[in-house]
Design an enzyme around this catalytic site. Structure first.
Site, PDB file in Angstrom:
ATOM      1  N   MET A   1       0.864  -1.189   0.000  1.00 60.22           N
ATOM      2  CA  MET A   1       0.000   0.000   0.000  1.00 60.22           C
ATOM      3  C   MET A   1       0.898   1.236   0.000  1.00 60.22           C
ATOM      4  O   MET A   1       1.897   1.262   0.710  1.00 60.22           O
ATOM      5  CB  MET A   1      -0.869   0.013   1.251  1.00 60.22           C
TER       6      MET A   1
ATOM      7  N   ASP B   1       0.267   5.664  -1.363  1.00 58.78           N
ATOM      8  CA  ASP B   1      -0.391   6.957  -1.106  1.00 58.78           C
ATOM      9  C   ASP B   1      -1.878   6.856  -0.764  1.00 58.78           C
ATOM     10  O   ASP B   1      -2.617   6.110  -1.410  1.00 58.78           O
ATOM     11  CB  ASP B   1      -0.328   7.839  -2.362  1.00 58.78           C
TER      12      ASP B   1
HETATM   13  N1  DQQ Z   1       2.921   7.374  -5.914  1.00 60.59           N
HETATM   14  C1  DQQ Z   1       2.037   7.272  -7.024  1.00 60.59           C
HETATM   15  C2  DQQ Z   1       2.309   8.476  -7.863  1.00 60.59           C
HETATM   16  C3  DQQ Z   1       2.855   9.433  -6.884  1.00 60.59           C
HETATM   17  C4  DQQ Z   1       3.704   8.573  -6.008  1.00 60.59           C
HETATM   18  C5  DQQ Z   1       2.282   5.959  -7.725  1.00 60.59           C
HETATM   19  C6  DQQ Z   1       3.992   9.181  -4.658  1.00 60.59           C
HETATM   20  O1  DQQ Z   1       1.119   8.951  -8.469  1.00 60.59           O
HETATM   21  O2  DQQ Z   1       3.588  10.456  -7.510  1.00 60.59           O
HETATM   22  O3  DQQ Z   1       1.976   4.884  -6.879  1.00 60.59           O
HETATM   23  O4  DQQ Z   1       4.319   8.200  -3.709  1.00 60.59           O
END
Ligand code: DQQ
Length: 573
Positions: A59, A61
């Site tokens: 997991m 964001d």
């Molecule tokens: N995580 C996402 C992106 C973001 C990054 C991809 C930040 O959209 O920029 O899983 O942790």
């Protein structure tokens, strides 16, 4: 069986570690060899009792948090197939209290050309008529980052279980005309509506080392026009991920709807720095006529600026809780284990306890506090009368489940003549905390808590204060020293720290720590400084965990308040 599986993972990671499918960016490398690996016996020892996490797998964001028809919705970046980053979808849970959660099927997953290679981060906007809409980043067949929309299929379903995407996706895309960097264009914010009837949204980006918040405007939320100038930019910061832009009241702790403007309102812009994995923010003014955000003087862009949290806390996002008139912050507590170890563990990543946040009365920084609902998990309260904590002493706080607890302690200092002098070159608090850890004796401090501590203190995480004599004032340093957090050598044990804007000659120094097996989330000075640590003790687990107050300074301090609670388990997965 478990041993052979562990060996297999290590072998694959070490020797096939270059099996990279798609070299996107440093933080988004897909390791085809591990993204679908499932360990035979996942390690449950360090799973949390009341911090949000899915039953297994990766997991990252928080995405699109919102309240709809009185129900809280939480979405997050999730790999349904393994414990490493990859195969990203938006997983979904709902809650009546932000504490206990019901999981649902993923809300968004790759299904269109515009997101066929991944559904990355984004935000929810509540459109007029109480209609939620997501703007999110899709990865298209050419690995370009584009912005898409999804809306609920059935608005009468309070759980909003099904989401439909517009055939018009992508709504915003890099082109040869707009010269947007196609691998650095992601994470749309909640949009805000100006009095002129135009919606605005910003998207994180960069040009070389200059971070950018690219601004788009729309009348109908479908046809978006890029503004000539970004809402804000800063040199030398690198890629801005997951921007968040919202108003705060200068007169009250209540939250404000994202579109609010006017007197008694300032704005906050938060950026997640891809290079350092820090979430920093500035407080400033939003000039609607120019569509520019200007940080206040003294509110600094970049890594040396203010942070929501000086430990592990990234890609955070706020939303406005219109029912309780508060702004709530979610943030991802990323791992201190290596990829090999968390894949072996079978899960990775935890969400911090949602925090209410508001502008401090100084107007210069935010204050954060765990949502009040988390207190429903408190049980078996233990109180201590006001106590003198002599220099060099340790006091056990017993009768709480020290592996999952909530503790509030305040320290009073009346004699300052032994405060160590602050060398003017000590401007980096994290460095100072690592040089002057819990075992380095000072005049006033270190004093604080030893959490997730083993019986004979072979292991502990120390959260503490030190008071220095600065040029014209006392300077308070707050640290979370995890250098002794585990006998296991592998996890990252960086010590964290920040200066705390409290005058200890006028106020008590308060500290609250939310302890949850492998998480220590601490709030100093009533929420002016937050530090989250991710630790993996080997002895201080379950009943082997203890909680102590300590003072390793030469001068005594007074514990003016001490309350601790065992924490019940939340219903999460
Ligand atoms: N995580 C996402 C992106 C973001 C990054 C991809 C930040 O959209 O920029 O899983 O942790």
């Amino acid at each position: 069986m478990a041993i052979s599986c562990v060996w297999l993972i290590c072998f694959l990671s070490l020797f096939l570690g270059h099996g990279v499918l798609d070299q996107l960016e440093a933080s988004h490398i897909v390791y085809t060899n591990v993204e679908t690996l499932q360990p035979a016996s996942p390690n449950q020892t360090y799973r949390t009792s009341y911090h949000f996490q899915p039953p297994k797998n990766w997991m990252n964001d928080p995405n699109g948090p919102m309240i709809y028809k009185g129900l809280y919705h939480f979405f997050y970046q999730y790999n349904p197939n393994g414990a490493a980053w990859g195969n990203i979808v938006w997983a979904h849970s709902t809650s009546e209290d932000l504490v206990n959660w019901t999981p649902h099927d993923p809300a968004i997953y790759p299904s269109q050309q515009a997101d066929i290679n991944g559904c990355w981060s984004g935000s929810a906007t509540i459109l007029p008529g109480e209609k939620p809409a997501f703007l999110y980043t899709g990865i298209d067949p050419g690995s370009q980052q584009v912005q898409n929309i999804a809306v609920p299929k059935n608005l009468s379903d309070p759980f909003l279980r099904e989401w439909v995407k517009s055939p018009k996706n992508p709504l915003m895309a890099p082109t040869s005309m707009n010269k947007i960097n196609a691998s650095s264009f992601r994470d749309p914010t909640t949009a805000w509506l100006g009095p002129d009837g135009w919606w605005r949204v910003i998207i994180g980006s960069k040009i070389d080392r200059q971070g950018l918040a690219i601004l788009y405007r729309s009348k109908d939320f479908i046809y978006w026009i890029k503004a000539n100038d970004p809402l804000h930019s800063a040199n030398g910061t690198g890629m801005w991920e997951c921007p968040d832009f919202f108003p705060v009241s200068t007169t009250s702790q209540s939250g404000l709807d994202t579109s609010m403007l006017g007197l008694g309102i300032k704005h906050v812009l938060k950026l997640s720095l891809d290079d350092t994995k820090h979430d920093y923010y500035t407080v400033g003014t939003y000039n609607l006529a120019m569509d520019r955000y200007i940080p206040d003087s003294g509110s600094v862009d970049g890594d040396s600026g203010l942070r929501y949290d000086y430990g592990k806390f990234y890609a955070s996002k706020t939303f406005y809780d219109s029912v309780k008139s508060r702004r709530i912050l979610w943030g991802w507590i990323n791992e201190s284990l290596s990829e090999v170890d968390f894949v072996k563990q079978g899960w990775s990543g935890v969400q911090a306890i949602p925090r209410t946040l508001w502008l401090d009365k100084s107007g210069k920084q935010l204050v954060q506090w765990p949502i009040v609902e988390i207190e429903t998990l408190r049980t078996n309260r233990v109180d201590s009368p006001s106590t003198e904590l002599k220099g060099g002493s340790v006091l056990e706080i017993s009768d709480v489940t020290a592996a999952h607890a909530d503790v509030e302690i305040s320290f009073g200092v009346s004699e300052f003549k032994h405060a160590d002098a602050l060398d003017p070159s000590w401007t980096n608090p994290q460095l100072l905390c690592s040089q002057k850890g819990a075992s380095a004796k000072g005049g006033l401090g270190p004093f604080g808590l030893l959490v997730l501590a083993s019986n004979y203190l072979e292991e502990y995480t120390a959260v503490f204060f030190r008071i220095f004599q600065g040029q014209n004032k006392y300077v308070v340093l707050m640290c979370s020293d995890q250098s002794r957090s585990s006998l296991n050598q592998n996890p990252d044990k960086t010590t964290y720290g920040a200066f705390l804007d409290v005058d200890p000659s006028q106020e008590q120094l308060s500290l609250r720590s939310l302890i949850d097996h492998s998480i220590v989330e601490s709030f100093g000075g009533d929420g002016k400084v937050c530090i989250t640590s991710r630790v993996y003790p080997t002895l201080a687990i379950e009943d082997g965990a203890h909680l102590y107050a300590f003072n390793n300074g030469t001068e005594g301090v007074t514990i003016s308040k001490l309350s601790a609670w065992s924490m019940k388990k939340a219903q999460i997965s």
